[in-house]
Design a protein around this motif. Structure first.
Motif, PDB file in Angstrom:
ATOM      1  N   VAL A 130      -8.269  20.508  26.491  1.00  0.00           N
ATOM      2  CA  VAL A 130      -9.605  20.742  27.039  1.00  0.00           C
ATOM      3  C   VAL A 130      -9.498  21.271  28.473  1.00  0.00           C
ATOM      4  CG1 VAL A 130     -11.722  19.593  27.818  1.00  0.00           C
ATOM      5  CG2 VAL A 130     -10.755  19.062  25.577  1.00  0.00           C
ATOM      6  N   ASN A 131      -8.562  20.725  29.248  1.00  0.00           N
ATOM      7  CA  ASN A 131      -8.435  21.068  30.664  1.00  0.00           C
ATOM      8  C   ASN A 131      -7.569  22.289  30.939  1.00  0.00           C
ATOM      9  OD1 ASN A 131     -10.027  18.863  31.486  1.00  0.00           O
ATOM     10  ND2 ASN A 131      -8.274  17.497  31.265  1.00  0.00           N
ATOM     11  N   GLU A 132      -6.703  22.655  30.014  1.00  0.00           N
ATOM     12  CA  GLU A 132      -5.773  23.769  30.214  1.00  0.00           C
ATOM     13  C   GLU A 132      -5.888  24.737  29.043  1.00  0.00           C
ATOM     14  OE1 GLU A 132      -3.619  26.410  31.532  1.00  0.00           O
ATOM     15  OE2 GLU A 132      -3.563  24.666  32.841  1.00  0.00           O
ATOM     16  N   PRO A 133      -6.574  25.870  29.220  1.00  0.00           N
ATOM     17  CA  PRO A 133      -6.837  26.778  28.098  1.00  0.00           C
ATOM     18  C   PRO A 133      -5.597  27.403  27.457  1.00  0.00           C
ATOM     19  CG  PRO A 133      -7.615  27.715  30.174  1.00  0.00           C
ATOM     20  CD  PRO A 133      -7.176  26.327  30.460  1.00  0.00           C
ATOM     21  N   LYS A 134      -4.481  27.446  28.158  1.00  0.00           N
ATOM     22  CA  LYS A 134      -3.259  28.030  27.583  1.00  0.00           C
ATOM     23  C   LYS A 134      -2.427  27.008  26.807  1.00  0.00           C
ATOM     24  CE  LYS A 134      -3.507  32.288  29.178  1.00  0.00           C
ATOM     25  NZ  LYS A 134      -3.491  33.459  28.352  1.00  0.00           N
ATOM     26  N   ALA A 171      -2.896  14.568  24.592  1.00  0.00           N
ATOM     27  CA  ALA A 171      -2.689  15.966  24.198  1.00  0.00           C
ATOM     28  C   ALA A 171      -4.024  16.677  23.989  1.00  0.00           C
ATOM     29  CB  ALA A 171      -1.838  16.032  22.932  1.00  0.00           C
ATOM     30  N   LYS A 172      -4.980  16.002  23.396  1.00  0.00           N
ATOM     31  CA  LYS A 172      -6.312  16.595  23.211  1.00  0.00           C
ATOM     32  C   LYS A 172      -6.988  16.840  24.551  1.00  0.00           C
ATOM     33  CE  LYS A 172      -7.315  14.738  18.634  1.00  0.00           C
ATOM     34  NZ  LYS A 172      -8.179  13.808  17.875  1.00  0.00           N
ATOM     35  N   VAL A 224       4.220  14.630  18.720  1.00  0.00           N
ATOM     36  CA  VAL A 224       2.954  15.325  18.927  1.00  0.00           C
ATOM     37  C   VAL A 224       3.335  16.754  19.288  1.00  0.00           C
ATOM     38  CG1 VAL A 224       0.990  15.549  20.505  1.00  0.00           C
ATOM     39  CG2 VAL A 224       1.595  13.333  19.581  1.00  0.00           C
ATOM     40  N   PHE A 225       2.645  17.713  18.699  1.00  0.00           N
ATOM     41  CA  PHE A 225       2.942  19.112  18.917  1.00  0.00           C
ATOM     42  C   PHE A 225       1.873  19.737  19.805  1.00  0.00           C
ATOM     43  CE2 PHE A 225       4.598  17.909  14.754  1.00  0.00           C
ATOM     44  CZ  PHE A 225       5.949  18.057  15.006  1.00  0.00           C
ATOM     45  N   ILE A 226       2.326  20.462  20.814  1.00  0.00           N
ATOM     46  CA  ILE A 226       1.436  21.159  21.740  1.00  0.00           C
ATOM     47  C   ILE A 226       1.898  22.597  21.806  1.00  0.00           C
ATOM     48  CG2 ILE A 226       0.608  21.310  24.116  1.00  0.00           C
ATOM     49  CD1 ILE A 226       1.205  18.259  24.305  1.00  0.00           C
ATOM     50  N   SER A 239       4.754  29.969  32.456  1.00  0.00           N
ATOM     51  CA  SER A 239       6.110  30.100  31.928  1.00  0.00           C
ATOM     52  C   SER A 239       6.365  28.871  31.053  1.00  0.00           C
ATOM     53  CB  SER A 239       7.129  30.165  33.071  1.00  0.00           C
ATOM     54  OG  SER A 239       7.187  28.915  33.739  1.00  0.00           O
ATOM     55  N   GLU A 240       7.430  28.888  30.268  1.00  0.00           N
ATOM     56  CA  GLU A 240       7.753  27.699  29.454  1.00  0.00           C
ATOM     57  C   GLU A 240       8.018  26.500  30.347  1.00  0.00           C
ATOM     58  OE1 GLU A 240      10.745  28.200  26.437  1.00  0.00           O
ATOM     59  OE2 GLU A 240       9.579  29.737  25.405  1.00  0.00           O
ATOM     60  N   GLU A 241       8.654  26.730  31.494  1.00  0.00           N
ATOM     61  CA  GLU A 241       8.941  25.631  32.408  1.00  0.00           C
ATOM     62  C   GLU A 241       7.654  25.017  32.963  1.00  0.00           C
ATOM     63  OE1 GLU A 241      10.382  28.756  32.790  1.00  0.00           O
ATOM     64  OE2 GLU A 241      12.289  28.216  31.887  1.00  0.00           O
ATOM     65  N   GLU A 242       6.706  25.876  33.344  1.00  0.00           N
ATOM     66  CA  GLU A 242       5.422  25.381  33.849  1.00  0.00           C
ATOM     67  C   GLU A 242       4.655  24.618  32.768  1.00  0.00           C
ATOM     68  OE1 GLU A 242       4.404  28.843  37.137  1.00  0.00           O
ATOM     69  OE2 GLU A 242       4.051  29.237  35.009  1.00  0.00           O
ATOM     70  N   ALA A 243       4.694  25.127  31.545  1.00  0.00           N
ATOM     71  CA  ALA A 243       4.031  24.441  30.433  1.00  0.00           C
ATOM     72  C   ALA A 243       4.662  23.070  30.203  1.00  0.00           C
ATOM     73  CB  ALA A 243       4.107  25.285  29.162  1.00  0.00           C
ATOM     74  N   GLU A 244       5.992  23.000  30.252  1.00  0.00           N
ATOM     75  CA  GLU A 244       6.670  21.717  30.052  1.00  0.00           C
ATOM     76  C   GLU A 244       6.298  20.717  31.147  1.00  0.00           C
ATOM     77  OE1 GLU A 244      11.085  19.695  29.626  1.00  0.00           O
ATOM     78  OE2 GLU A 244      10.898  21.858  29.314  1.00  0.00           O
ATOM     79  N   ILE A 245       6.196  21.188  32.375  1.00  0.00           N
ATOM     80  CA  ILE A 245       5.803  20.308  33.482  1.00  0.00           C
ATOM     81  C   ILE A 245       4.403  19.744  33.243  1.00  0.00           C
ATOM     82  CG2 ILE A 245       5.168  20.288  35.940  1.00  0.00           C
ATOM     83  CD1 ILE A 245       7.564  22.274  36.336  1.00  0.00           C
ATOM     84  N   LYS A 246       3.473  20.593  32.808  1.00  0.00           N
ATOM     85  CA  LYS A 246       2.105  20.138  32.527  1.00  0.00           C
ATOM     86  C   LYS A 246       2.086  19.129  31.375  1.00  0.00           C
ATOM     87  CE  LYS A 246      -0.290  24.182  34.271  1.00  0.00           C
ATOM     88  NZ  LYS A 246      -1.426  23.737  35.058  1.00  0.00           N
ATOM     89  N   ILE A 247       2.916  19.364  30.351  1.00  0.00           N
ATOM     90  CA  ILE A 247       2.984  18.454  29.208  1.00  0.00           C
ATOM     91  C   ILE A 247       3.578  17.115  29.633  1.00  0.00           C
ATOM     92  CG2 ILE A 247       4.105  18.058  26.986  1.00  0.00           C
ATOM     93  CD1 ILE A 247       3.751  21.166  26.535  1.00  0.00           C
ATOM     94  N   ARG A 248       4.679  17.149  30.367  1.00  0.00           N
ATOM     95  CA  ARG A 248       5.302  15.898  30.819  1.00  0.00           C
ATOM     96  C   ARG A 248       4.349  15.078  31.693  1.00  0.00           C
ATOM     97  NH1 ARG A 248      10.463  14.857  29.760  1.00  0.00           N
ATOM     98  NH2 ARG A 248      11.774  16.519  28.970  1.00  0.00           N
TER      99      ARG A 248
END
Length: 97
Positions: free
Chosen positions: A67-71, A62-63, A90-92, A6-15
């Motif tokens: 590598v670790n998260e395909p989505k 970010a790179k 930085v854009f992800i 979900s967008e929330e899960e993606a944001e948590i992984k990015i943070r």
């Protein structure tokens, strides 16, 4: 069937990958593009105060995330006002449900 974020899960992984040297960052979805009926690409911007060290650390993080998260994938970086360089982003891109 593939595992969707979900967008929330993606944001948590990015943070979670933001280096501790970067303070006061902003993480926002700046663009959404449909991929299919079930998925869309959400482009997250991680905005922070520019320094050469911060830019290198955030780009590397970010790179490594891509590598670790395909989505999730590193989509590039930019400085504000084309080289005044007060802030940097930085854009992800995340493929989400």
């Amino acid at each position: 069937m593939a595992e969707y974020l979900s967008e929330e899960e993606a944001e948590i992984k990015i943070r979670a990958i933001i280096p501790t040297s970067i303070k006061g960052e902003v993480v926002e979805v700046i663009k959404r593009e449909p991929v299919s009926r079930l998925e869309h690409n959400a482009v997250f911007a991680v905005i922070y105060k520019h320094s050469k060290e911060n830019s290198l650390a955030m780009t590397t993080a970010a790179k490594n995330l891509s590598v670790n998260e395909p989505k999730l994938s590193f989509s590039g970086s930019e400085v504000d006002d084309k080289f005044h360089m007060e802030n940097c982003a930085v854009f992800i891109t995340a493929t989400v449900k």
